[in-house]
Design a protein around this motif. Structure first.
Motif, PDB file in Angstrom:
ATOM      1  N   VAL B 319      35.833  35.437  35.673  1.00  0.00           N
ATOM      2  CA  VAL B 319      35.643  36.226  34.452  1.00  0.00           C
ATOM      3  C   VAL B 319      36.989  36.724  33.930  1.00  0.00           C
ATOM      4  CG1 VAL B 319      34.665  38.354  33.553  1.00  0.00           C
ATOM      5  CG2 VAL B 319      33.290  36.867  34.971  1.00  0.00           C
ATOM      6  N   VAL B 320      37.826  37.194  34.853  1.00  0.00           N
ATOM      7  CA  VAL B 320      39.140  37.690  34.420  1.00  0.00           C
ATOM      8  C   VAL B 320      39.928  36.576  33.738  1.00  0.00           C
ATOM      9  CG1 VAL B 320      41.358  38.505  35.272  1.00  0.00           C
ATOM     10  CG2 VAL B 320      39.259  39.549  36.099  1.00  0.00           C
ATOM     11  N   GLY B 321      39.924  35.406  34.364  1.00  0.00           N
ATOM     12  CA  GLY B 321      40.673  34.285  33.794  1.00  0.00           C
ATOM     13  C   GLY B 321      40.130  33.873  32.440  1.00  0.00           C
ATOM     14  N   ALA B 322      38.785  33.777  32.342  1.00  0.00           N
ATOM     15  CA  ALA B 322      38.186  33.339  31.083  1.00  0.00           C
ATOM     16  C   ALA B 322      38.468  34.342  29.976  1.00  0.00           C
ATOM     17  CB  ALA B 322      36.682  33.146  31.258  1.00  0.00           C
ATOM     18  N   ILE B 390      39.351  27.932  32.809  1.00  0.00           N
ATOM     19  CA  ILE B 390      39.606  27.402  31.471  1.00  0.00           C
ATOM     20  C   ILE B 390      38.296  26.939  30.832  1.00  0.00           C
ATOM     21  CG2 ILE B 390      40.786  25.585  30.181  1.00  0.00           C
ATOM     22  CD1 ILE B 390      43.048  25.814  32.179  1.00  0.00           C
ATOM     23  N   THR B 391      37.441  26.283  31.629  1.00  0.00           N
ATOM     24  CA  THR B 391      36.164  25.824  31.072  1.00  0.00           C
ATOM     25  C   THR B 391      35.346  27.006  30.582  1.00  0.00           C
ATOM     26  OG1 THR B 391      36.235  24.084  32.720  1.00  0.00           O
ATOM     27  CG2 THR B 391      34.172  24.381  31.552  1.00  0.00           C
ATOM     28  N   LEU B 392      35.238  28.037  31.416  1.00  0.00           N
ATOM     29  CA  LEU B 392      34.466  29.209  30.997  1.00  0.00           C
ATOM     30  C   LEU B 392      35.146  29.916  29.820  1.00  0.00           C
ATOM     31  CD1 LEU B 392      33.108  30.790  34.282  1.00  0.00           C
ATOM     32  CD2 LEU B 392      32.074  29.145  32.755  1.00  0.00           C
ATOM     33  N   GLY B 393      36.485  29.870  29.804  1.00  0.00           N
ATOM     34  CA  GLY B 393      37.208  30.461  28.677  1.00  0.00           C
ATOM     35  C   GLY B 393      36.850  29.757  27.378  1.00  0.00           C
ATOM     36  N   PHE B 394      36.755  28.425  27.430  1.00  0.00           N
ATOM     37  CA  PHE B 394      36.349  27.670  26.234  1.00  0.00           C
ATOM     38  C   PHE B 394      34.938  28.053  25.815  1.00  0.00           C
ATOM     39  CE2 PHE B 394      39.391  23.916  27.108  1.00  0.00           C
ATOM     40  CZ  PHE B 394      40.383  24.603  26.456  1.00  0.00           C
ATOM     41  N   MET B 395      34.082  28.331  26.812  1.00  0.00           N
ATOM     42  CA  MET B 395      32.714  28.712  26.467  1.00  0.00           C
ATOM     43  C   MET B 395      32.679  30.083  25.808  1.00  0.00           C
ATOM     44  SD  MET B 395      30.323  27.578  29.600  1.00  0.00           S
ATOM     45  CE  MET B 395      29.014  28.515  28.858  1.00  0.00           C
ATOM     46  N   LEU B 396      33.560  30.961  26.258  1.00  0.00           N
ATOM     47  CA  LEU B 396      33.579  32.329  25.745  1.00  0.00           C
ATOM     48  C   LEU B 396      34.205  32.396  24.355  1.00  0.00           C
ATOM     49  CD1 LEU B 396      33.126  35.320  26.407  1.00  0.00           C
ATOM     50  CD2 LEU B 396      35.296  35.341  27.603  1.00  0.00           C
ATOM     51  N   LEU B 397      35.161  31.488  24.132  1.00  0.00           N
ATOM     52  CA  LEU B 397      35.972  31.535  22.907  1.00  0.00           C
ATOM     53  C   LEU B 397      35.158  31.641  21.611  1.00  0.00           C
ATOM     54  CD1 LEU B 397      38.788  31.389  21.727  1.00  0.00           C
ATOM     55  CD2 LEU B 397      38.708  28.930  21.936  1.00  0.00           C
ATOM     56  N   PRO B 398      34.155  30.769  21.389  1.00  0.00           N
ATOM     57  CA  PRO B 398      33.477  30.842  20.084  1.00  0.00           C
ATOM     58  C   PRO B 398      32.807  32.179  19.831  1.00  0.00           C
ATOM     59  CG  PRO B 398      32.497  29.143  21.488  1.00  0.00           C
ATOM     60  CD  PRO B 398      33.686  29.650  22.198  1.00  0.00           C
ATOM     61  N   LEU B 399      32.205  32.774  20.838  1.00  0.00           N
ATOM     62  CA  LEU B 399      31.519  34.045  20.595  1.00  0.00           C
ATOM     63  C   LEU B 399      32.526  35.141  20.259  1.00  0.00           C
ATOM     64  CD1 LEU B 399      28.690  35.287  20.532  1.00  0.00           C
ATOM     65  CD2 LEU B 399      29.260  36.323  22.686  1.00  0.00           C
ATOM     66  N   VAL B 400      33.639  35.148  20.994  1.00  0.00           N
ATOM     67  CA  VAL B 400      34.674  36.147  20.692  1.00  0.00           C
ATOM     68  C   VAL B 400      35.155  35.959  19.265  1.00  0.00           C
ATOM     69  CG1 VAL B 400      36.989  36.911  21.275  1.00  0.00           C
ATOM     70  CG2 VAL B 400      35.377  36.367  23.075  1.00  0.00           C
ATOM     71  N   LEU B 401      35.366  34.706  18.874  1.00  0.00           N
ATOM     72  CA  LEU B 401      35.850  34.426  17.523  1.00  0.00           C
ATOM     73  C   LEU B 401      34.834  34.896  16.484  1.00  0.00           C
ATOM     74  CD1 LEU B 401      37.682  33.168  15.474  1.00  0.00           C
ATOM     75  CD2 LEU B 401      36.821  30.936  16.062  1.00  0.00           C
ATOM     76  N   ILE B 402      33.562  34.550  16.688  1.00  0.00           N
ATOM     77  CA  ILE B 402      32.531  34.896  15.700  1.00  0.00           C
ATOM     78  C   ILE B 402      32.425  36.410  15.555  1.00  0.00           C
ATOM     79  CG2 ILE B 402      30.062  34.822  15.210  1.00  0.00           C
ATOM     80  CD1 ILE B 402      30.017  32.130  16.736  1.00  0.00           C
ATOM     81  N   THR B 403      32.312  37.101  16.686  1.00  0.00           N
ATOM     82  CA  THR B 403      32.084  38.544  16.585  1.00  0.00           C
ATOM     83  C   THR B 403      33.346  39.259  16.088  1.00  0.00           C
ATOM     84  OG1 THR B 403      32.527  38.651  18.931  1.00  0.00           O
ATOM     85  CG2 THR B 403      30.249  38.740  18.269  1.00  0.00           C
ATOM     86  N   ALA B 404      34.511  38.806  16.512  1.00  0.00           N
ATOM     87  CA  ALA B 404      35.735  39.462  16.041  1.00  0.00           C
ATOM     88  C   ALA B 404      35.873  39.272  14.537  1.00  0.00           C
ATOM     89  CB  ALA B 404      36.951  38.893  16.764  1.00  0.00           C
ATOM     90  N   ARG B 405      35.519  38.097  14.052  1.00  0.00           N
ATOM     91  CA  ARG B 405      35.614  37.829  12.621  1.00  0.00           C
ATOM     92  C   ARG B 405      34.643  38.725  11.847  1.00  0.00           C
ATOM     93  NH1 ARG B 405      36.649  34.500   8.417  1.00  0.00           N
ATOM     94  NH2 ARG B 405      34.843  33.448   7.576  1.00  0.00           N
ATOM     95  N   VAL B 443      34.808  44.125  21.212  1.00  0.00           N
ATOM     96  CA  VAL B 443      34.413  44.359  22.601  1.00  0.00           C
ATOM     97  C   VAL B 443      32.942  44.011  22.812  1.00  0.00           C
ATOM     98  CG1 VAL B 443      34.190  46.098  24.394  1.00  0.00           C
ATOM     99  CG2 VAL B 443      36.179  46.096  22.936  1.00  0.00           C
ATOM    100  N   THR B 444      32.108  44.308  21.818  1.00  0.00           N
ATOM    101  CA  THR B 444      30.700  43.926  21.922  1.00  0.00           C
ATOM    102  C   THR B 444      30.580  42.420  22.136  1.00  0.00           C
ATOM    103  OG1 THR B 444      30.121  45.706  20.433  1.00  0.00           O
ATOM    104  CG2 THR B 444      28.476  44.021  20.785  1.00  0.00           C
ATOM    105  N   GLY B 445      31.344  41.664  21.368  1.00  0.00           N
ATOM    106  CA  GLY B 445      31.320  40.210  21.517  1.00  0.00           C
ATOM    107  C   GLY B 445      31.727  39.786  22.908  1.00  0.00           C
ATOM    108  N   VAL B 446      32.791  40.403  23.439  1.00  0.00           N
ATOM    109  CA  VAL B 446      33.256  40.035  24.772  1.00  0.00           C
ATOM    110  C   VAL B 446      32.185  40.367  25.811  1.00  0.00           C
ATOM    111  CG1 VAL B 446      35.034  40.427  26.495  1.00  0.00           C
ATOM    112  CG2 VAL B 446      35.650  40.323  24.101  1.00  0.00           C
ATOM    113  N   ILE B 447      31.516  41.526  25.645  1.00  0.00           N
ATOM    114  CA  ILE B 447      30.466  41.911  26.585  1.00  0.00           C
ATOM    115  C   ILE B 447      29.372  40.838  26.612  1.00  0.00           C
ATOM    116  CG2 ILE B 447      28.616  43.552  27.049  1.00  0.00           C
ATOM    117  CD1 ILE B 447      30.295  45.706  25.793  1.00  0.00           C
ATOM    118  N   LEU B 448      28.913  40.457  25.432  1.00  0.00           N
ATOM    119  CA  LEU B 448      27.847  39.455  25.362  1.00  0.00           C
ATOM    120  C   LEU B 448      28.290  38.146  26.013  1.00  0.00           C
ATOM    121  CD1 LEU B 448      26.515  39.933  21.733  1.00  0.00           C
ATOM    122  CD2 LEU B 448      25.363  40.490  23.864  1.00  0.00           C
ATOM    123  N   GLY B 449      29.517  37.745  25.690  1.00  0.00           N
ATOM    124  CA  GLY B 449      30.019  36.486  26.219  1.00  0.00           C
ATOM    125  C   GLY B 449      30.175  36.519  27.718  1.00  0.00           C
ATOM    126  N   VAL B 450      30.711  37.616  28.246  1.00  0.00           N
ATOM    127  CA  VAL B 450      30.902  37.716  29.692  1.00  0.00           C
ATOM    128  C   VAL B 450      29.550  37.670  30.396  1.00  0.00           C
ATOM    129  CG1 VAL B 450      31.555  39.334  31.505  1.00  0.00           C
ATOM    130  CG2 VAL B 450      33.131  38.841  29.670  1.00  0.00           C
TER     131      VAL B 450
END
Lengths: 332, 560
Positions: B319-322, B390-405, B443-450
């Motif tokens: 989780v930390v790495g992602a 890295i794989t999990l980071g790629f999975m997390l990326l879109p949600l972080v992007l969507i919610t941050a936007r 942060v809400t986005g990161v919570i959901l993604g994690v």
């Protein structure tokens, strides 16, 4: 004809929907040509416009205003377009330093657009195009080499609705100087023992005092600014603007969202500020303009400056019939 | 009589009839709760409740409820009770009751009475039509109470008279033997009782409000509250279930006292890099005052109690790495897209692409990781912690992007204007005004993604999973294994390129691959539940951290 004019007016205000400020709604009448044709030709067809304005030819001498002091801002032949709509037509006027200049006129006459040209805030609207010249202390601000950061430091702005940042009162005031590096309270400098906390405290107190807000908030500087009342928020915005030490302060209907008591405080403040700063204020309220300003510029439909003179002259004995009708409340 | 013609502003005081209606509402809520409890087998249907066999008791309560509601409706119609009904219960209620009674009469006709297709269709249509006539045609007080009360009453009667007893079962015809379906009371009764309680509770709530606008309002409220309550109940039962099953293995052998726990060595070594000269070193052993074998141990034949420490460490590092990979990238691209890029075709395409990425199945990410990432870190393709991160980071990326936007778009433009008017540059405006205001949303986005990636199994099987049951020494110690070297890349960390384990991966292995017996785990079943509980607690702890972070940023913006 009057129908056509009406349509154009509606189009004008919708086409500029990107403008963040209702004051920038434009109204370009189809009777734009009447100063070249003269009122004899078009006057017969128009009679009066839908809003009750009489048609008349604008004379150049109405906007010639002689004054003794220094010129703070000098505007020459300013045209502004929002897309295809022209919001300002050939406006020229000189703003004297350390005085209050009021811009009045009906909605959509271009007075807010004019104000936003003075610190190039119109650059933030992608569809806006500005032609002409604005000089600040003799320096052209519409040139490629112009430094927008420096310009806006010298020409501050207060908006129609109070817009403090969701930060503490102290942080709101010190925001500008901090970002410009004049006040440094960052972690590094605090660790190195050379932070400007005292400078900051002095600055905050001075600006809040100048904005007549210090006595109301000095015991809660760390509270969030959004908890202040509307009038206090607007004075905080003025304090925030004073903190970057501008020469000119532009105010876009600063009291229109406030109650009479808060309005009175802002008006007193504007008069006090004029001792040190050049204040240009847009207002809908003619009594307010008469009370606080030294000179008044009247914009009327079509984005034209019709008359510019001493406030007393404009309100007591204007040259233009339309201006007289406007200030006496016959239309607008 | 003036009260009958004029609408009083003040409602009449509680009357006997109103008390009956209120009691009926309360009773239906109680029945709903009992049905839920029976559904989760917290209430035995074969046993007794308050000295009475459960099924007849539930049936009796339903009959009472139905009778009370019908009585109230009749009383209202006969003007014995002061109410304010509309002229009809309405088309929506009519249609719903038609559907319910169509199904009920159809089932009874075809299954109990054994009528043929024509027979049951006719009976069902008749039942539906009757229900519609009773609901929609008379005044609202009759229309909304009689069909509901009759439903509860007849279902209750069947249960009361033993029509559906503890030994009842029903095998619908028409299924081949291989797919045969048999429905038992433990399924039917909770569903039927909960449904009847909802319907009759709605009618009772309407009656309590005196029908009309106020009655409909109360009826809708009751349905919404019971629904919300049942959602919370399901959630609570789920957590409680895992907790109850897993608490014993997790707490096995816990001792508290000085010097009982494992030893941790805190060491400070000051070493000149690259020269291997050790200037000085300090080392201090800390003995933990708690021994918690399930959490602190690995798996080994020598252990008294086997544990999941390596898997916990693996999950945390994942989780930390992602997060470390995805949050800067996601927030950075959100800043670019909202503040700098011109809104148009390009941003639309990016938006569609990120939404599609977020809904991409995780196994696809896993395949990508296995095919693309694995051969790039080691000479031969080898699963590794880094690839998993890295794989999990790629999975997390879109949600972080969507919610941050979204969060940045909702920051008012006035802030940007105000900052620009003070002569502050765009980047500084973004950093000091836009980002702080958008932070809670980010942060809400990161919570959901994690929450999603911490429990992800499929990509880990393909990219990271190594030995499932490893000893405590083999837990990934990422911090300790950073090494400085003289040649590029100067910093190496062999731990990152090692395969390791993680809680969801380990759980999968325990359940499906049935490994672990050889590592000395005696009771596989309890060990699974223990692992599940630890996984749940770890994920919830990430939630708690996220929520605390969000509160921190939100408090900076709030003025209350």
């Amino acid at each position: 004809m009057s129908n056509a004019r009406h349509d154009a007016a509606t189009d004008g205000s919708t086409d500029t929907g990107t403008a963040t400020d209702t004051g920038t709604d434009v109204d370009t009448g189809t009777d734009a040509d009447d100063d070249t044709d003269g009122h004899t030709a078009t006057g017969r067809q128009h009679g009066t416009t839908t809003t009750g304005e009489t048609d008349e030819r604008i004379r150049a001498e109405w906007t010639d205003y002689e004054f003794a002091g220094d010129v703070a801002l000098s505007v020459e032949d300013l045209d502004v377009y929002y897309g295809d709509e022209q919001a300002l037509r050939g406006v020229s006027l000189d703003v004297p330093a350390e005085s209050v200049t009021a811009l009045i006129g009906p909605s959509g006459c271009g007075k807010s657009t004019f104000l936003r040209c003075l610190n190039r805030m119109n650059d933030r609207i992608s569809s806006a195009r500005v032609e002409g010249s604005v000089e600040l202390d003799g320096e052209e601000i519409y040139q490629d080499a112009a430094d927008l950061v420096a310009l806006r430091k010298r020409v501050g702005m207060v908006f129609q609705s109070p817009n403090p940042f969701p930060k503490s009162i102290r942080d709101n005031v010190s925001y500008g100087p901090r970002k410009h590096g004049d006040v440094d309270t960052g972690l590094l400098s605090r660790l190195l023992g050379r932070d400007d906390e005292e400078t900051e405290a002095e600055l905050v107190e001075r600006c809040l005092r100048n904005a007549a807000l210090w006595d109301e908030v000095n015991d809660r500087l760390d509270d969030n600014a959004l908890g202040l009342s509307g009038g206090q928020q607007q004075r905080l915005c003025i304090a925030r603007c004073l903190a970057v030490d501008p020469d000119v302060i532009l105010m876009d209907e600063p009291a229109s969202a406030l109650d009479p008591i808060a309005t009175a405080k802002i008006e007193d403040l504007i008069e006090d500020l004029a001792e040190e700063y050049t204040v240009v204020v847009v207002t809908h309220n003619m009594q307010q303009a008469a009370r606080i300003s030294d000179q008044t510029a009247v914009f009327l439909t079509g984005g034209r400056l019709v008359e510019y003179d001493d406030t007393d002259k404009i309100f007591e004995n204007p040259e233009s019939q339309r201006v007289e009708d406007y200030v006496t409340g016959k239309f607008g | 009589m003036t009260g009958a013609t004029e609408t009083g502003v003040v409602r009449g005081r509680a009357s006997t009839a109103k008390t009956v209606a209120a009691a009926a509402v309360g009773l239906s809520a109680l029945l709903f709760a009992l049905a839920l409890a029976a559904g989760f087998e917290l209430l035995s249907l074969t046993g007794r409740l308050a000295g009475v066999p459960t099924i007849p008791l539930l049936g009796g309560l339903l009959v009472t409820l139905g009778a009370a509601v019908i009585a109230f409706g009749a009383g209202s119609r006969l003007e014995l009770v002061e109410t304010d009904p509309s002229r009809s219960a309405g088309l929506v209620a009519g249609t719903l009751f038609t559907g319910i009674w169509f199904v009920v009469t159809g089932l009874v006709a075809s299954q109990t009475l054994g009528l043929g297709t024509v027979g049951w269709l006719a009976a069902a249509s008749l039942g539906g039509a009757a229900a519609f006539a009773v609901t929609a045609l008379p005044r609202e007080d009759v229309g909304s109470t009689v069909p509901a009360g009759a439903l509860a009453g007849s279902v209750g009667l069947v249960m009361l008279t033993g029509g559906i007893g503890p030994d009842w079962s029903w095998s619908p015809a028409g299924f081949s033997d291989a797919q045969s379906v048999t429905v038992f009371p433990r399924v039917v009764i909770p569903i039927a009782v909960a449904f009847c309680a909802l319907v009759v509770g709605w009618a009772a709530a309407k009656a309590y409000g005196g029908f009309g606008a106020r009655g409909r309002h109360l009826g809708a409220y009751l349905l919404i509250y019971l629904n919300a309550g049942s959602i919370i109940a399901v959630l609570f039962v789920l957590v409680a279930f895992v907790f109850a099953k897993g608490i014993d293995p997790v707490m096995a052998g816990v001792t508290v006292g000085l010097g009982v726990g494992p030893t941790t060595t805190l060491a400070v070594d000051l070493v000149i890099p690259f020269a291997d000269v050790r200037l000085f070193g300090l080392s201090y052993d800390v003995v933990w005052p708690v021994s918690w074998p399930f959490v602190m141990n690995g798996a080994s034949i020598l252990n008294d109690v086997n544990g999941v420490w390596p898997a916990i460490v693996g999950t945390i590092w994942l989780v930390v790495g992602a997060v470390a990979l995805a949050v800067p990238l996601g927030v950075g691209s959100a800043i670019f897209l909202t503040e700098y890029a011109e809104r148009g075709r390009f941003t639309q395409v990016v938006e569609v692409a990120t939404n599609a990425l977020w809904s991409t199945p995780s196994i696809v990410f896993g395949l990508f990781g296995a095919a693309f990432l694995l051969p790039r870190f080691t000479p031969t393709p080898k699963k590794s912690l880094l690839a998993g991160m890295i794989t999990l980071g790629f999975m997390l990326l879109p949600l972080v992007l969507i919610t941050a936007r979204e969060a940045m778009l909702s920051v008012p433009d006035e802030y940007r204007d105000a900052s620009a008017a003070l002569g502050v540059s765009k980047w500084q405006t973004v950093r000091s005004v836009v980002l702080p205001a958008a932070m809670p949303g980010v942060v809400t986005g990161v919570i959901l993604g994690v929450g999603r990636i911490a429990g992800e199994t499929a990509p880990l099987i393909l990219t990271m999973g190594g030995g499932t049951f490893v000893t405590v020494d083999q837990a990934a110690s990422v911090v300790d294994s950073f090494q400085l070297t003289l040649s590029p890349p100067f910093v190496t960390n062999p731990e990152l390129t090692q395969a390791t384990t993680a809680l969801p991966y380990q759980l999968y292995q325990l359940i499906l691959a049935n490994v672990g017996q050889s590592s000395g785990i005696e009771n596989m079943d309890t060990f699974r539940w223990g692992t599940a509980l630890v996984l749940l607690v770890v994920v919830l702890s990430f939630y708690a951290i996220g929520i605390a972070t969000r509160q921190y940023f939100r408090r900076k913006l709030d003025y209350e």
